[in-house]
Write a protein that holds these residues in place. Sequence first.
Motif, PDB file in Angstrom:
ATOM      1  N   ILE A  78       0.836  -1.192   0.000  1.00  0.00           N
ATOM      2  CA  ILE A  78       0.000   0.000   0.000  1.00  0.00           C
ATOM      3  C   ILE A  78       0.875   1.247   0.000  1.00  0.00           C
ATOM      4  CG2 ILE A  78      -0.186   0.357   2.507  1.00  0.00           C
ATOM      5  CD1 ILE A  78      -3.255   0.603   2.041  1.00  0.00           C
ATOM      6  N   ASN A  79       0.363   2.322  -0.548  1.00  0.00           N
ATOM      7  CA  ASN A  79       1.052   3.612  -0.517  1.00  0.00           C
ATOM      8  C   ASN A  79       0.643   4.359   0.754  1.00  0.00           C
ATOM      9  OD1 ASN A  79       2.532   5.885  -1.412  1.00  0.00           O
ATOM     10  ND2 ASN A  79       0.664   6.790  -2.262  1.00  0.00           N
ATOM     11  N   VAL A  80       1.620   4.846   1.503  1.00  0.00           N
ATOM     12  CA  VAL A  80       1.339   5.577   2.743  1.00  0.00           C
ATOM     13  C   VAL A  80       1.843   7.008   2.590  1.00  0.00           C
ATOM     14  CG1 VAL A  80       1.663   5.694   5.238  1.00  0.00           C
ATOM     15  CG2 VAL A  80       1.559   3.466   4.096  1.00  0.00           C
ATOM     16  N   VAL A  81       0.955   7.957   2.787  1.00  0.00           N
ATOM     17  CA  VAL A  81       1.276   9.379   2.692  1.00  0.00           C
ATOM     18  C   VAL A  81       1.207  10.001   4.083  1.00  0.00           C
ATOM     19  CG1 VAL A  81       0.554  11.610   1.753  1.00  0.00           C
ATOM     20  CG2 VAL A  81       0.419   9.549   0.329  1.00  0.00           C
ATOM     21  N   MET A  82       2.240  10.740   4.457  1.00  0.00           N
ATOM     22  CA  MET A  82       2.253  11.467   5.736  1.00  0.00           C
ATOM     23  C   MET A  82       1.992  12.943   5.461  1.00  0.00           C
ATOM     24  SD  MET A  82       3.271   9.322   8.336  1.00  0.00           S
ATOM     25  CE  MET A  82       4.212  10.303   9.524  1.00  0.00           C
ATOM     26  N   THR A  83       1.081  13.546   6.195  1.00  0.00           N
ATOM     27  CA  THR A  83       0.897  14.990   6.031  1.00  0.00           C
ATOM     28  C   THR A  83       2.089  15.756   6.590  1.00  0.00           C
ATOM     29  OG1 THR A  83      -0.345  15.123   8.115  1.00  0.00           O
ATOM     30  CG2 THR A  83      -1.617  14.865   6.076  1.00  0.00           C
ATOM     31  N   ARG A  84       2.728  15.214   7.603  1.00  0.00           N
ATOM     32  CA  ARG A  84       4.017  15.751   8.063  1.00  0.00           C
ATOM     33  C   ARG A  84       4.852  14.585   8.588  1.00  0.00           C
ATOM     34  NH1 ARG A  84       4.993  16.828  13.702  1.00  0.00           N
ATOM     35  NH2 ARG A  84       3.167  16.381  15.001  1.00  0.00           N
ATOM     36  N   ASP A  85       6.170  14.664   8.363  1.00  0.00           N
ATOM     37  CA  ASP A  85       7.066  13.631   8.855  1.00  0.00           C
ATOM     38  C   ASP A  85       8.171  14.216   9.725  1.00  0.00           C
ATOM     39  OD1 ASP A  85       8.572  14.933   6.968  1.00  0.00           O
ATOM     40  OD2 ASP A  85       8.854  13.186   5.657  1.00  0.00           O
ATOM     41  N   GLY A  86       7.937  15.451  10.186  1.00  0.00           N
ATOM     42  CA  GLY A  86       8.881  16.117  11.068  1.00  0.00           C
ATOM     43  C   GLY A  86       8.156  17.135  11.934  1.00  0.00           C
ATOM     44  N   ASP A  87       8.925  17.883  12.706  1.00  0.00           N
ATOM     45  CA  ASP A  87       8.346  18.851  13.641  1.00  0.00           C
ATOM     46  C   ASP A  87       8.301  20.233  12.997  1.00  0.00           C
ATOM     47  OD1 ASP A  87       7.340  20.102  15.885  1.00  0.00           O
ATOM     48  OD2 ASP A  87       9.289  20.250  16.898  1.00  0.00           O
ATOM     49  N   TYR A  88       7.214  20.504  12.282  1.00  0.00           N
ATOM     50  CA  TYR A  88       7.048  21.804  11.650  1.00  0.00           C
ATOM     51  C   TYR A  88       5.565  22.164  11.587  1.00  0.00           C
ATOM     52  CZ  TYR A  88       6.715  18.439   7.774  1.00  0.00           C
ATOM     53  OH  TYR A  88       6.403  17.355   6.993  1.00  0.00           O
TER      54      TYR A  88
END
Length: 257
Positions: A78-88
Motif C-alpha cells: 500500500i502507498n502511505v502518505v504522511m501529512t508531516r514527517d517532522g516537527d514543523y
Amino acid sequence: MKNVSRLFLLLLFLQSFTPSAYGINSIHTGTGLKTIVIDPGHGGSDKGGEGKNGLLEKDVALEVSLSLRQMMLNNLKINVVMTRDGDYDLSLKKRTYMANMSKGDLLISIHTGSSYSRDIKGIRIYYLDYEEVRKEFMVSPSDHEAEADNNESGEDDVEIILRDMAISDFSNEGGRIAELIQKNLTEIIPDQNIILKSMPILIFRDVNMPSVMIEIGNITNPNDMERLKDRNYRDKVAMAILNAVKEYNGVNPVTQP
C-alpha cells in the motif's frame, strides 16, 4: 412540465457522472485500499496538549504515526502518505490539500487527548458525523426549489446529491474502520478505556475519503501520560490500528511479538 424535464436531466447526469469530476474519490468498501494518509496532529509552534515533565502531543503523535507508517509499509502492499514527517507547522488547509491530492482511500489522524480534568482518561476514536456535516452541503427544500427555477441544466442538483452521497459513504466507511480500531485496541490493550464517537471534526468536512481521528490517551492524565511515554504502549496502539486496517482490507492481522 419544467419539473419533469429537470428530473430527466438529473437522471442523465446521475447515470453518466464520474466521482472524480466532482472532486470525490472512489469509495473502497473493505478491499483494495491503495493509499492511506496518516496525519500526525499539531507540529512546530503548535505543540498541542502538554503533559507533566514536558511531554508534548505533537511529539507523541508524530512518533506513533511514523511507527504506524513503517508497520504498514512492512505488512501491506500500500502507498502511505504522511501529512508531516517532522516537527514543523502545518495548517489544516494544507493537511486537507495534501490528503485530497494524494487521492487517499482513508485518512487516519493521530492525536492525544488534553483535557483540563486529570480524571478523564482513555482512548477516543472519532469518525464523521453524517447528519451534522451534510447540513453544510444541503439547502432547505424551499431554497432548493428557488435555485432550481434558475437552473435549467440541473447541474447544481447533481452536485448537491453527489456530495450528499459521498458524505454518507465517508461516514459509513469511517464508522466501520473506527469500530475495527476499537475492537483491535481492546484486544491488544484490554485494560484501557476506549470510546467511539461520531463528530463533525473540521478536517473530516473537506477531505474526500473516509476518516478517523484517534486520541491515543489523555496526555494530562497521570496514568495515560506514563503510558504515552512508553514505547511499548505506543507500538501496541500502532499495531492495533494496523490490524484494524488489515481486517478492513481482508488481510490477516499481525501477531504481537
